[in-house]
Design a protein around this motif. Structure first.
Motif, mmCIF file in Angstrom:
data_model
loop_
_atom_site.group_PDB
_atom_site.id
_atom_site.type_symbol
_atom_site.label_atom_id
_atom_site.label_comp_id
_atom_site.label_asym_id
_atom_site.label_seq_id
_atom_site.Cartn_x
_atom_site.Cartn_y
_atom_site.Cartn_z
ATOM 1 N N PRO A 144 0.814 -1.237 0.000
ATOM 2 C CA PRO A 144 0.000 0.000 0.000
ATOM 3 C C PRO A 144 0.841 1.278 0.000
ATOM 4 N N ILE A 145 1.956 1.261 0.726
ATOM 5 C CA ILE A 145 2.821 2.443 0.723
ATOM 6 C C ILE A 145 3.377 2.683 -0.679
ATOM 7 N N GLY A 146 3.798 1.657 -1.329
ATOM 8 C CA GLY A 146 4.300 1.785 -2.693
ATOM 9 C C GLY A 146 3.239 2.310 -3.653
ATOM 10 N N LEU A 147 2.017 1.807 -3.517
ATOM 11 C CA LEU A 147 0.927 2.284 -4.373
ATOM 12 C C LEU A 147 0.607 3.746 -4.102
ATOM 13 N N LEU A 148 0.630 4.157 -2.826
ATOM 14 C CA LEU A 148 0.405 5.564 -2.487
ATOM 15 C C LEU A 148 1.495 6.459 -3.071
ATOM 16 N N LEU A 149 2.738 6.036 -2.963
ATOM 17 C CA LEU A 149 3.834 6.824 -3.520
ATOM 18 C C LEU A 149 3.729 6.931 -5.036
ATOM 19 N N LEU A 150 3.413 5.838 -5.693
ATOM 20 C CA LEU A 150 3.263 5.853 -7.144
ATOM 21 C C LEU A 150 2.095 6.739 -7.561
ATOM 22 N N GLY A 151 0.981 6.641 -6.857
ATOM 23 C CA GLY A 151 -0.178 7.479 -7.169
ATOM 24 C C GLY A 151 0.117 8.949 -6.949
ATOM 25 N N GLY A 152 0.800 9.270 -5.859
ATOM 26 C CA GLY A 152 1.174 10.659 -5.603
ATOM 27 C C GLY A 152 2.104 11.203 -6.669
ATOM 28 N N ARG A 208 2.281 10.214 -9.789
ATOM 29 C CA ARG A 208 1.516 10.395 -11.034
ATOM 30 C C ARG A 208 0.612 11.620 -10.968
ATOM 31 N N ILE A 209 0.066 11.909 -9.795
ATOM 32 C CA ILE A 209 -0.788 13.091 -9.650
ATOM 33 C C ILE A 209 0.047 14.362 -9.766
ATOM 34 N N LEU A 210 1.202 14.385 -9.129
ATOM 35 C CA LEU A 210 2.033 15.588 -9.148
ATOM 36 C C LEU A 210 2.712 15.821 -10.493
ATOM 37 N N ASN A 211 2.972 14.786 -11.246
ATOM 38 C CA ASN A 211 3.700 14.923 -12.503
ATOM 39 C C ASN A 211 2.847 14.680 -13.736
ATOM 40 N N ARG A 212 1.552 14.880 -13.628
ATOM 41 C CA ARG A 212 0.715 14.699 -14.809
ATOM 42 C C ARG A 212 0.815 15.935 -15.697
ATOM 43 N N PRO A 213 0.662 15.750 -17.002
ATOM 44 C CA PRO A 213 0.742 16.908 -17.894
ATOM 45 C C PRO A 213 -0.461 17.824 -17.712
ATOM 46 N N ASP A 214 -0.234 19.111 -17.891
ATOM 47 C CA ASP A 214 -1.293 20.104 -17.756
ATOM 48 C C ASP A 214 -2.152 20.070 -19.015
ATOM 49 N N ARG A 215 -3.426 19.753 -18.859
ATOM 50 C CA ARG A 215 -4.309 19.656 -20.025
ATOM 51 C C ARG A 215 -4.730 21.015 -20.556
ATOM 52 N N ASN A 216 -4.573 22.052 -19.751
ATOM 53 C CA ASN A 216 -4.920 23.397 -20.202
ATOM 54 C C ASN A 216 -3.725 24.133 -20.782
ATOM 55 N N ALA A 217 -2.562 23.486 -20.802
ATOM 56 C CA ALA A 217 -1.378 24.122 -21.359
ATOM 57 C C ALA A 217 -1.568 24.333 -22.858
ATOM 58 N N ILE A 218 -1.098 25.461 -23.328
ATOM 59 C CA ILE A 218 -1.225 25.797 -24.739
ATOM 60 C C ILE A 218 0.133 25.587 -25.375
ATOM 61 N N ALA A 219 0.221 24.629 -26.272
ATOM 62 C CA ALA A 219 1.484 24.277 -26.893
ATOM 63 C C ALA A 219 1.501 24.732 -28.352
ATOM 64 N N PHE A 220 2.631 25.295 -28.748
ATOM 65 C CA PHE A 220 2.838 25.676 -30.135
ATOM 66 C C PHE A 220 4.319 25.535 -30.420
ATOM 67 N N THR A 221 4.670 25.541 -31.690
ATOM 68 C CA THR A 221 6.055 25.410 -32.092
ATOM 69 C C THR A 221 6.740 26.765 -31.971
ATOM 70 N N VAL A 222 7.837 26.799 -31.254
ATOM 71 C CA VAL A 222 8.568 28.049 -31.045
ATOM 72 C C VAL A 222 9.064 28.568 -32.393
ATOM 73 N N GLY A 223 8.798 29.838 -32.649
ATOM 74 C CA GLY A 223 9.257 30.479 -33.874
ATOM 75 C C GLY A 223 8.290 30.398 -35.033
ATOM 76 N N VAL A 224 7.232 29.606 -34.907
ATOM 77 C CA VAL A 224 6.251 29.460 -35.976
ATOM 78 C C VAL A 224 4.935 30.046 -35.491
ATOM 79 N N MET A 225 4.509 31.135 -36.121
ATOM 80 C CA MET A 225 3.262 31.792 -35.732
ATOM 81 C C MET A 225 2.096 30.859 -36.023
ATOM 82 N N PRO A 226 1.290 30.518 -35.005
ATOM 83 C CA PRO A 226 0.154 29.631 -35.250
ATOM 84 C C PRO A 226 -0.914 30.311 -36.104
ATOM 85 N N ALA A 227 -1.635 29.522 -36.854
ATOM 86 C CA ALA A 227 -2.723 30.034 -37.687
ATOM 87 C C ALA A 227 -3.872 30.478 -36.790
ATOM 88 N N CYS A 228 -4.736 31.307 -37.344
ATOM 89 C CA CYS A 228 -5.877 31.819 -36.569
ATOM 90 C C CYS A 228 -6.793 30.686 -36.105
#
Length: 155
Positions: free
Chosen positions: A40-48, A50-70
């Motif tokens: 259980p301790i191992g599962l708690l550590l793994l779950g924690g 994964r929660i702390l290092n999950r990717p931000d779904r609201n992050a806005i990603a674009f290619t640096v130097g390339v103006m995104p289209a409208c």
């Protein structure tokens, strides 16, 4: 067909003897306690982790130097954020239901100062009505790694 039950009688006998020896010495009970606490301790550590290092779904990603289209995903997300966070939108409680057609109305290529601007217009379906929203996209840094959006809220 060979009898698989008696294929390795020595192996089964050794395993039974080892189990009986561990049961008598208390090692088996100790191993079970460690497993009951450790798993259980191992599962708690793994779950924690994964929660702390999950990717931000609201992050806005674009290619640096390339103006995104409208009509690109980063431009749509930025426009939605600007419209929903505008001070004029908070008073009537307006929200963006969806963005319809987004089109480019003009483009200023890279000039002497390094400015690159994209002029756009979006058909926005809001909780307070439908409106055409003009907006611009431009770089804020010479490295072209930060995008600035400026929109005229229709409220």
């Amino acid at each position: 067909m060979p009898d698989t039950k008696n294929t390795h009688p020595g192996l089964i006998a050794r395993m039974r003897a080892r189990y009986a020896e561990q049961s008598a010495s208390g090692e088996l009970a100790r191993a079970r306690r460690i497993g009951a606490i450790g798993i259980p301790i191992g599962l708690l550590l793994l779950g924690g982790y994964r929660i702390l290092n999950r990717p931000d779904r609201n992050a806005i990603a674009f290619t640096v130097g390339v103006m995104p289209a409208c009509d690109s995903i980063p431009a749509r997300r930025l426009l939605r954020q600007v419209l929903e966070q505008a001070a004029a939108a908070k008073q009537p409680g307006a929200t963006v239901q969806r963005l319809g057609v987004v089109q480019e109305t003009g483009y200023v290529p890279v000039g002497a100062k390094g400015l690159e601007i994209r002029l756009c217009q979006a058909d926005a379906f809001l909780s307070v009505g439908r409106s055409d929203v003009p907006f611009t996209l431009e770089w804020t840094t010479p490295a072209k790694d930060e995008l600035w959006i400026e929109a005229e809220p229709p409220f």
